[in-house]
Design a protein around this motif. Structure first.
Motif, PDB file in Angstrom:
ATOM      1  N   THR A  76      -8.729  13.254   6.802  1.00 38.33           N
ATOM      2  CA  THR A  76      -9.259  11.958   6.388  1.00 38.33           C
ATOM      3  C   THR A  76      -8.091  11.036   6.068  1.00 38.33           C
ATOM      4  OG1 THR A  76     -11.220  13.005   5.459  1.00 38.33           O
ATOM      5  CG2 THR A  76     -10.764  10.754   4.768  1.00 38.33           C
ATOM      6  N   SER A  93     -11.642   4.386   3.947  1.00 37.11           N
ATOM      7  CA  SER A  93     -11.246   5.632   4.593  1.00 37.11           C
ATOM      8  C   SER A  93     -11.889   5.724   5.963  1.00 37.11           C
ATOM      9  CB  SER A  93     -11.677   6.839   3.764  1.00 37.11           C
ATOM     10  OG  SER A  93     -11.004   6.886   2.541  1.00 37.11           O
ATOM     11  N   SER A 114     -10.238  19.401   8.775  1.00 40.92           N
ATOM     12  CA  SER A 114     -10.692  18.023   8.646  1.00 40.92           C
ATOM     13  C   SER A 114      -9.530  17.175   8.128  1.00 40.92           C
ATOM     14  CB  SER A 114     -11.881  17.953   7.684  1.00 40.92           C
ATOM     15  OG  SER A 114     -12.276  16.625   7.488  1.00 40.92           O
ATOM     16  N   ALA A 171     -13.655   7.888   8.904  1.00 38.46           N
ATOM     17  CA  ALA A 171     -14.492   9.082   8.938  1.00 38.46           C
ATOM     18  C   ALA A 171     -13.594  10.276   9.244  1.00 38.46           C
ATOM     19  CB  ALA A 171     -15.574   8.933  10.005  1.00 38.46           C
ATOM     20  N   LYS A 197     -10.531   8.164  15.057  1.00 34.15           N
ATOM     21  CA  LYS A 197     -11.333   7.230  14.260  1.00 34.15           C
ATOM     22  C   LYS A 197     -10.571   5.921  14.096  1.00 34.15           C
ATOM     23  CE  LYS A 197     -14.186  10.625  13.588  1.00 34.15           C
ATOM     24  NZ  LYS A 197     -15.320  10.783  14.440  1.00 34.15           N
TER      25      LYS A 197
END
Length: 150
Positions: free
Chosen positions: A76, A93, A74, A95, A106
Motif C-alpha cells: 500500500t 492511499s 500486499s 488501493a 494502482k
C-alpha cells in the motif's frame, strides 16, 4: 515566453531515482521531516528528503511491481504531507497492490483537478511518499512508484 499549454507535468519523486532501490520487503518512505524540533522547512532538496509540494496544484501517484513473491503479499502506497511542525498528515492511499505489472498497478489523481470531490486537496509545502507491506515473507521486485506534478 510563458507556456501557452499551461504548466507542464514533471516527475517530482520516483523510487527508482531515490537511491532506495526497487526491491521492497518492508515499510519505508521517501524521507522524514529532517528535524522535528525545527520550525523551519527542509532546505536540502533531493530524492531522499521530503517531497517539495510548494508549487503544486495537481498530483498523479502511481505504483506497480514487476514481480511479487510471498504468501498473501500486499503493498500500500500513501501520500502524506507535513505541517509546519513536521507532523505527518495522510492525504490518500492507493488501493493495495497484490498483482504484478501495469494491470496490478494502482493510481490516483489529487489536487485542484482531483477527478472527484474526495480527491480535491490543498497541499502543504512538503510531502512524503510512504509504503507499507504485509503478508508472509513478501518481496516486491521491480517496484515503480512515481509522483508527478502540475
Amino acid at each position: 515566453m510563458p507556456n501557452r499549454l499551461g504548466t507542464p507535468a514533471r516527475l517530482i519523486w520516483s523510487l527508482a531515482r531515490s537511491g532506495l532501490g526497487t526491491t521492497l520487503a518492508g515499510d519505508g518512505s521517501s524521507g522524514d521531516w529532517p528535524d522535528l524540533t525545527s520550525p523551519f522547512p527542509p532546505t536540502q532538496l533531493n530524492n531522499a528528503t521530503p517531497v517539495d509540494l510548494r508549487d503544486v496544484e495537481d498530483l498523479w501517484l502511481t505504483a506497480m511491481a514487476a514481480d511479487i513473491t510471498g504468501t498473501t503479499p500486499s503493498l500500500t502506497v500513501t501520500l502524506n504531507q507535513f505541517d509546519a511542525s513536521g507532523n505527518v498528515w495522510p492525504l490518500a492511499s492507493l488501493a493495495a497492490i497484490t498483482g504484478s505489472g501495469v494491470s496490478g498497478g494502482k493510481q490516483i489523481s489529487l489536487g485542484k483537478h482531483g477527478g472527484s470531490a474526495g480527491n480535491y486537496f490543498v497541499f502543504s509545502a512538503w510531502g512524503q511518499v510512504a509504503w507499507a507491506i504485509t503478508g508472509a515473507d513478501p518481496v516486491f521486485t521491480g517496484v515503480d512508484i512515481e509522483l508527478w506534478a502540475r
